[in-house]
Design a protein around this motif. Structure first.
Motif: not given
Length: 286
Positions: A35, A198, A202, A231, A235, A239, A248-249, A251-253, A255
Motif C-alpha cells: 500500500p 479487505r 484486493v 495488506f 489499506a 482509507e 488512498f483507495s 493507491t491501494n489498488t 499497490g
C-alpha cells in the motif's frame, strides 16, 4: 478450578503462538509495504491518474454528503453512549468513531457505485506498465500502440471484474462496529477484522485474470492469510482518513497490482507459494 486455569493457559499459549506465527509470516511476506509502494508509484506515474481524476468530483460530493449526514444524525447518540465509557475523552473518541464510520461507508458506496470501472482500469494499467500484457489480455481487449500510456492501451472489458458490495459485507461491518466502543483495544480489533476482509478482496481481479476457480482462490487465500491480512490492515488504515480516502483507495489498488505483478514474476518473499506454483505447472501442462 485448577484444571480450568490450566486449560485457559494452554489455550492462551496456543493463541499466542498462532498469532506469533501469523505475524512472522506477514512480516516475511512484505505485503504490508505494497500500500505504501502504491502511493509513490501512483505519484510518479501521471499516466495512471486518468481513472482517479475522472471520479474525483462525484466521490468528493459523496464524501461531503456522508460525513455531514453522519455528524448530524449519529454524533450525539454515540456521544451519549461513549460518555459512560470514555469519560472526558468521549468528545474526541466520538469524532474519531464518526469519521471512521463515515470513511467506511464512503468506501463501500464509492467502490460499489462510482469507482469500480476506474479501479479496474488502474489495476490493469499497472500490470501493463509492469509488462504483464498477456495476463491482462485474458480480461479485456488491448489497443495497439500507446506503449508509454498503459491506460490508453486498455480496450473493452471481456470480463466484469472485482466483487461488488454485498449484503454480507454490510452485515459484517455492522457486527464489527460496536467494537469501536471499547477504547483502543476495540478499535484495533475492528481495524484488524476489517483489514482481513479487505485483504481477501484486493486480488479479485488478479484471480479472475488467472482464471482461477472459487476453490483455487479460497485455497490460495487460506495459505496466505497473514499476508493478505497485513495488506488489508494497512489499506484499511489509509482509507479511514476522511476526504483523501479516495486517493488512498486508488493507491491501494496500485499497490495490489504491484503485488500481483511480483507474485506473477515470483519476485515476492511470500513463504507459501506452493499452490501458485502447482497451478502454474498445471497450466503449462495443459
Amino acid at each position: 478450578m485448577s484444571s480450568a486455569r490450566q486449560a485457559a493457559k494452554v489455550i492462551a499459549i496456543e493463541d499466542f503462538n498462532r498469532a506469533n506465527e501469523l505475524a512472522k509470516a506477514a512480516a516475511k511476506s512484505g505485503s504490508y509495504l505494497y500500500p505504501i509502494k502504491g502511493i509513490f508509484y501512483l505519484l510518479n506515474h501521471r499516466s495512471l491518474w486518468k481513472p482517479m481524476l475522472s471520479k474525483l468530483a462525484p466521490t468528493t460530493t459523496l464524501s461531503i454528503g456522508v460525513i455531514s449526514f453522519m455528524f448530524i444524525f449519529t454524533y450525539l447518540p454515540q456521544l451519549a453512549v461513549l460518555v459512560f465509557l470514555n469519560g472526558p475523552l468521549a468528545a474526541l473518541t466520538t469524532i474519531l468513531l464518526t469519521l471512521s464510520e463515515s470513511s467506511t461507508l464512503i468506501n463501500l458506496l464509492s467502490r460499489t457505485f462510482l469507482l469500480q470501472d476506474a479501479q479496474v482500469d488502474t489495476f490493469d494499467g499497472v500490470l501493463l506498465a509492469q509488462n504483464h500484457t498477456a495476463i491482462v489480455s485474458e480480461g479485456r481487449q488491448l489497443k495497439a500502440g500507446n506503449f508509454n500510456d498503459p491506460i490508453g492501451k486498455l480496450g473493452k472489458l471481456l470480463k466484469q471484474p472485482f466483487e461488488k458490495f454485498t449484503p454480507k459485507a454490510l452485515v459484517r461491518y455492522v457486527m464489527y462496529l460496536p467494537l469501536n466502543f471499547i477504547p483502543i483495544i476495540g478499535t484495533v480489533t475492528f481495524v484488524l477484522l476489517t483489514g482481513r476482509s479487505r485483504g481477501n478482496s484486493v486480488h479479485s481481479r488478479y484471480f479472475q485474470l488467472k482464471n482461477w476457480s472459487h476453490s483455487q482462490r479460497e485455497e490460495w487465500l487460506k495459505e496466505n492469510t497473514a499476508a493478505y491480512t497485513a495488506f488489508g490492515t494497512v489499506a484499511t488504515l489509509l482509507e479511514l482518513i476522511p476526504i483523501v480516502s479516495i486517493f488512498f483507495s486508488f493507491t491501494n489498488t496500485v499497490g495490489a497490482a504491484l503485488w500481483a505483478a511480483d507474485i506473477e514474476a515470483n519476485h515476492t518473499a511470500m513463504t507459501e507459494m506452493h499452490f501458485h506454483k502447482k497451478g502454474s505447472a498445471e497450466g503449462k501442462a495443459e
